[in-house]
Design a protein around this motif. Structure first.
Motif, PDB file in Angstrom:
ATOM      1  N   LYS A   1       0.838  -1.212   0.000  1.00  0.00           N
ATOM      2  CA  LYS A   1       0.000   0.000   0.000  1.00  0.00           C
ATOM      3  C   LYS A   1       0.870   1.259   0.000  1.00  0.00           C
ATOM      4  CE  LYS A   1      -3.985  -2.162   2.134  1.00  0.00           C
ATOM      5  NZ  LYS A   1      -4.819  -2.282   3.314  1.00  0.00           N
TER       6      LYS A   1
ATOM      7  N   GLN B   1       2.034   1.844  -3.490  1.00  0.00           N
ATOM      8  CA  GLN B   1       0.939   2.405  -4.290  1.00  0.00           C
ATOM      9  C   GLN B   1       0.758   3.899  -3.994  1.00  0.00           C
ATOM     10  OE1 GLN B   1      -0.888   1.050  -6.798  1.00  0.00           O
ATOM     11  NE2 GLN B   1       0.550  -0.652  -6.604  1.00  0.00           N
ATOM     12  N   ARG B   2       0.854   4.292  -2.732  1.00  0.00           N
ATOM     13  CA  ARG B   2       0.708   5.722  -2.385  1.00  0.00           C
ATOM     14  C   ARG B   2       1.832   6.545  -3.003  1.00  0.00           C
ATOM     15  NH1 ARG B   2      -0.819   3.476   2.502  1.00  0.00           N
ATOM     16  NH2 ARG B   2       1.244   3.797   3.393  1.00  0.00           N
TER      17      ARG B   2
ATOM     18  N   ARG C   1       3.217   6.006  -5.708  1.00  0.00           N
ATOM     19  CA  ARG C   1       2.904   6.106  -7.135  1.00  0.00           C
ATOM     20  C   ARG C   1       1.692   6.993  -7.406  1.00  0.00           C
ATOM     21  NH1 ARG C   1       3.605  -0.290  -8.593  1.00  0.00           N
ATOM     22  NH2 ARG C   1       5.877  -0.284  -8.514  1.00  0.00           N
ATOM     23  N   GLY C   2       1.127   7.553  -6.329  1.00  0.00           N
ATOM     24  CA  GLY C   2       0.002   8.459  -6.490  1.00  0.00           C
ATOM     25  C   GLY C   2      -1.367   7.805  -6.424  1.00  0.00           C
ATOM     26  N   HIS C   3      -1.425   6.542  -6.069  1.00  0.00           N
ATOM     27  CA  HIS C   3      -2.695   5.829  -5.949  1.00  0.00           C
ATOM     28  C   HIS C   3      -3.116   5.806  -4.483  1.00  0.00           C
ATOM     29  CE1 HIS C   3      -0.937   4.203  -9.690  1.00  0.00           C
ATOM     30  NE2 HIS C   3      -2.192   4.277 -10.107  1.00  0.00           N
ATOM     31  N   TYR C   4      -4.136   6.548  -4.174  1.00  0.00           N
ATOM     32  CA  TYR C   4      -4.606   6.628  -2.795  1.00  0.00           C
ATOM     33  C   TYR C   4      -5.933   5.909  -2.671  1.00  0.00           C
ATOM     34  CZ  TYR C   4      -0.965  10.062  -2.206  1.00  0.00           C
ATOM     35  OH  TYR C   4       0.248  10.685  -2.159  1.00  0.00           O
ATOM     36  N   SER C   5      -6.086   5.177  -1.606  1.00  0.00           N
ATOM     37  CA  SER C   5      -7.351   4.499  -1.347  1.00  0.00           C
ATOM     38  C   SER C   5      -8.048   5.198  -0.188  1.00  0.00           C
ATOM     39  CB  SER C   5      -7.114   3.025  -1.008  1.00  0.00           C
ATOM     40  OG  SER C   5      -6.342   2.933   0.175  1.00  0.00           O
TER      41      SER C   5
END
Length: 157
Positions: free
Chosen positions: A116, A119-120, A122-126
């Motif tokens: 996770k 991913q953050r 890389r700019g992918h936030y959940s």
């Protein structure tokens, strides 16, 4: 904080939605509670509950807890890194939703946390976790009661 019994419930209190439930269960077992949070969160001491406030740093509460827990303590946290440290010190660890962390599931959780974080970066936030429901609070209270009962009946654990 009275550590004469040898067991304390230590709570990562910054984002813990079950503080009231922890205090209630702890009082019924006569076990002291140590709630640790940053100065950004206002916690109030009450019967059986000691509050420690630490700097605002991202890991200040976790570091304080890691440095003040002992074998046999029960740690309540949703932070996998702190959970791993507590397991290494022979503590029992519960999430604030009642999941018990142990050596069998910790590697997977730490790997998940790492994935996770990648991913953050890389700019992918959940979205964050869903708000805890009243049913989940009851479930947590049941799990904490069950754990403390087990520990009380199996003192050598």
């Amino acid at each position: 904080m009275d550590r004469s019994q040898g067991r304390t419930i230590v709570v990562d209190g910054d984002a813990c939605p079950v503080k009231k439930e922890i205090a209630t269960v702890a009082r019924s077992f006569g076990i002291p509670v140590l709630m640790v949070s940053s100065f950004d969160h206002v916690l109030k001491a009450e019967e059986g509950v000691t509050v420690i406030q630490v700097d605002r740093g991202a890991d200040s509460a976790d570091l304080y807890i890691a440095n003040h827990i002992s074998a046999g303590d029960v740690v309540i946290t949703q932070d996998y890194g702190l959970a791993a440290l507590a397991l290494g010190k022979r503590c029992r660890v519960l999430s604030n939703r009642g999941q018990e962390y142990d050596d069998s599931n910790m590697d997977f959780m730490l790997e998940s946390r790492h994935a996770k974080a990648v991913q953050r970066r890389r700019g992918h936030y959940s979205k964050g976790p869903k708000a805890i429901t009243p049913e989940e609070k009851v479930f947590f209270q049941h799990k904490l009661t069950k754990l403390l009962t087990f520990l009380q009946e199996n003192v050598q654990q």
